[in-house]
Every structure is written in C-alpha cells, then in structure tokens.
Design a protein around this motif. Structure first.
Motif, short mmCIF file in Angstrom:
data_model
loop_
_atom_site.label_atom_id
_atom_site.label_comp_id
_atom_site.label_asym_id
_atom_site.label_seq_id
_atom_site.Cartn_x
_atom_site.Cartn_y
_atom_site.Cartn_z
N TYR A 80 2.71 12.27 -3.77
CA TYR A 80 3.19 10.99 -3.25
C TYR A 80 4.67 10.73 -3.51
O TYR A 80 5.25 9.80 -2.95
CB TYR A 80 2.35 9.85 -3.82
N GLY A 81 5.29 11.53 -4.39
CA GLY A 81 6.72 11.39 -4.60
C GLY A 81 7.13 10.39 -5.66
O GLY A 81 8.30 10.32 -6.03
N TYR A 82 6.19 9.59 -6.16
CA TYR A 82 6.49 8.65 -7.24
C TYR A 82 6.24 9.33 -8.58
O TYR A 82 5.21 9.97 -8.78
CB TYR A 82 5.59 7.41 -7.16
N THR A 83 7.16 9.18 -9.52
CA THR A 83 6.90 9.67 -10.87
C THR A 83 5.91 8.73 -11.55
O THR A 83 5.71 7.59 -11.10
CB THR A 83 8.19 9.71 -11.70
N ALA A 84 5.33 9.20 -12.65
CA ALA A 84 4.40 8.34 -13.39
C ALA A 84 5.12 7.09 -13.89
O ALA A 84 4.56 5.99 -13.88
CB ALA A 84 3.79 9.11 -14.56
N ALA A 85 6.38 7.24 -14.32
CA ALA A 85 7.15 6.09 -14.80
C ALA A 85 7.34 5.05 -13.70
O ALA A 85 7.36 3.84 -13.96
CB ALA A 85 8.50 6.55 -15.34
N GLU A 86 7.51 5.51 -12.46
CA GLU A 86 7.68 4.58 -11.34
C GLU A 86 6.36 3.92 -10.95
O GLU A 86 6.33 2.76 -10.53
CB GLU A 86 8.24 5.33 -10.12
N ALA A 87 5.25 4.67 -11.08
CA ALA A 87 3.96 4.19 -10.57
C ALA A 87 3.22 3.30 -11.56
O ALA A 87 2.67 2.26 -11.17
CB ALA A 87 3.08 5.37 -10.20
N VAL A 88 3.20 3.68 -12.84
CA VAL A 88 2.40 2.94 -13.81
C VAL A 88 2.92 1.51 -13.94
O VAL A 88 4.12 1.27 -14.10
CB VAL A 88 2.43 3.65 -15.18
N GLY A 89 2.00 0.57 -13.84
CA GLY A 89 2.34 -0.84 -13.93
C GLY A 89 2.51 -1.51 -12.59
O GLY A 89 2.56 -2.74 -12.52
N LYS A 90 2.59 -0.69 -11.51
CA LYS A 90 2.72 -1.28 -10.18
C LYS A 90 1.35 -1.43 -9.52
O LYS A 90 0.37 -0.83 -9.94
CB LYS A 90 3.63 -0.42 -9.32
N LYS A 91 1.32 -2.21 -8.46
CA LYS A 91 0.09 -2.44 -7.74
C LYS A 91 -0.20 -1.30 -6.77
O LYS A 91 0.71 -0.74 -6.15
CB LYS A 91 0.15 -3.76 -6.95
N LEU A 92 -1.48 -0.97 -6.64
CA LEU A 92 -1.93 0.07 -5.72
C LEU A 92 -1.35 -0.11 -4.33
O LEU A 92 -0.79 0.80 -3.74
CB LEU A 92 -3.46 0.04 -5.67
N GLN A 93 -1.46 -1.34 -3.79
CA GLN A 93 -1.05 -1.57 -2.41
C GLN A 93 0.46 -1.53 -2.23
O GLN A 93 0.96 -1.49 -1.11
CB GLN A 93 -1.59 -2.90 -1.89
N ASP A 94 1.22 -1.52 -3.33
CA ASP A 94 2.67 -1.44 -3.22
C ASP A 94 3.17 0.00 -3.21
O ASP A 94 4.36 0.25 -3.04
CB ASP A 94 3.33 -2.17 -4.40
N LEU A 95 2.27 0.95 -3.42
CA LEU A 95 2.69 2.34 -3.59
C LEU A 95 2.37 3.23 -2.40
O LEU A 95 3.26 3.75 -1.74
CB LEU A 95 2.06 2.92 -4.86
N ILE A 96 1.07 3.43 -2.12
CA ILE A 96 0.71 4.52 -1.22
C ILE A 96 -0.15 4.11 -0.04
O ILE A 96 -0.57 4.97 0.73
CB ILE A 96 -0.03 5.63 -2.00
N ILE A 97 -0.43 2.82 0.11
CA ILE A 97 -1.43 2.44 1.11
C ILE A 97 -0.80 1.82 2.35
O ILE A 97 -0.17 0.77 2.27
CB ILE A 97 -2.43 1.43 0.53
N PRO A 98 -0.95 2.43 3.51
CA PRO A 98 -0.59 1.74 4.76
C PRO A 98 -1.65 0.70 5.08
O PRO A 98 -2.74 0.70 4.50
CB PRO A 98 -0.58 2.88 5.78
#
Length: 224
Positions: free
Chosen positions: A126-144
């Motif tokens: 997905y291109g996001y590092t763990a530092a970028e992803a952890v703590g964020k919302k699911l729908q803000d990251l990878i979901i169209p």
C-alpha cells in the motif's frame, strides 16, 4: 503471617524490597493518602516464605473508632499478570510471523477503525510505512468508496463478536495505494474478541496484482 505476626512487621517485609516496590515508595503512596488522595496501584509483594507475587493495592483514608486510619484493600492479581505476559508474548510471536511473510499484507484495527498493527508486506503493497499508518483510520488509508461498506461492516460486526477468530465477509477488493493507484487483493477479515481482551479486527490481504496481470496477458494471447 498471622495477625499477631503482622503487627510486628513493616511494609518492607511484605514487599519485594527493590525499587519501585520498597518502603520508600510505599511511604510516598501513604503520604498522598494523608493529603486526601486515594491511591490505586500495582505492587510486587512478598509472602512469609519469600515468594514474590503481584497485588493490586487500594489505599484510602478512613475514620475507625473516631481515629484517622489508612485502609489498604489488597487483591492478588498474579493470574492477571501471567495472562498479560502471555498475551504480550503471543502478540510478539504474531508480529514476527507476519513480518516474515513477504506476500501477505496484515493490518490490525480496533473496533473504531484505527490502525494498531501494519506489517512489512502492508508497507510494500500500500505504500504507507507502519509509522504513517498506525493511529490513523482505516477509511483514511486504503479504502475507495466502493469498498467501504464491506470493510466497515466487518468492523461493526467486530464490536459484537463473541468468539476468537470469527471470519467476516471476504473476497476480492480493489483498494488504493498511497500514490492513488489501485491494487487488487483477496481480503479475509477476522474478528478476535475474547473475554477480558480488547476486540480486534485483522485484515489479511493477498496482493493479486501479478495474477491479474497474468490473466490479462492470457486474454490478450487468446485474442491474438
């Protein structure tokens, strides 16, 4: 210790004796109670045989027979501490295992959809590092938008799951990378909810990009 024996010993005798579980720290807690602040804390205690064990201590200032006293309510939490250690060890083994699998992306979410686990394969897919992803919302990251209903339904069911390892809706999805490009995956959703533990939802995704490209090439070859 019998009641009579207990009258002749101090806190240090029934504590591990090593900081932060020594007489000095105990007196600090007592000082706060004397200032009117009830205290609740974990303590490493020691019995008459010299064996150490974990307790939870609730200190409060009370009046007994017209005199001010400090009441200590002590609960043995040794079993709870063993469970916590076992859980941490299991989670660490899980993390090591999942990071060792290069082609399977695993993400962990709480029931509000916030990321708490993101393995190395997820970074690659997905291109996001763990530092970028952890703590964020699911729908803000990878979901169209077209994939949101399925995954959000899985999260909603995770709030009411009552068993460990309940499989949620799964199947092929097209999700989004950090750069906005699409990635086809086969996604399995697993809700884990056991008594005394915080509910969790895991998404296990297999990147289908290579397979899709191969299928497309086969179609082109067949047309040719």
């Amino acid at each position: 210790y019998s009641r009579e024996e207990a009258k002749r010993i101090d806190i240090a005798t029934i504590s591990s004796g090593e900081s932060p579980y020594s007489q000095d720290e105990a007196l600090e807690f007592i000082g706060r109670v004397l200032q009117g602040e009830p205290q609740l804390f974990e303590w490493l205690a020691k019995n008459k045989a010299g064996e150490r064990f974990w307790v939870e201590v609730n200190l409060k200032r009370v009046s007994i027979g017209g005199e001010d006293r400090i009441l200590a309510i002590v609960r043995d939490i040794a079993e709870r501490k063993r469970s916590e250690v076992s859980l941490r060890e299991s989670e660490e083994r899980f993390r090591l295992l999942m990071n060792a699998v290069p082609n399977i992306s695993v993400q962990g979410y709480d029931v509000e959809g916030e990321v708490f686990y993101w393995n190395k394969a997820s970074e690659n897919v997905y291109g996001y590092t763990a530092a970028e992803a952890v703590g964020k919302k699911l729908q803000d990251l990878i979901i169209p938008e077209d994939a949101k209903p399925q995954l959000l339904q899985a999260l909603e069911r995770g709030k009411t799951a009552t068993v460990s390892g309940e499989f949620m809706p799964s199947g092929e999805l097209v999700l989004l990378r950090k750069d906005g490009s699409c990635v086809p995956v086969y996604s399995v959703h697993i809700a884990i909810c056991q008594p005394g533990l915080v509910p969790r939802l895991f998404c296990v995704d297999v990147d289908l990009s290579d397979r899709k490209r191969a299928e497309e090439q086969l179609r082109k070859d067949a047309d040719y």
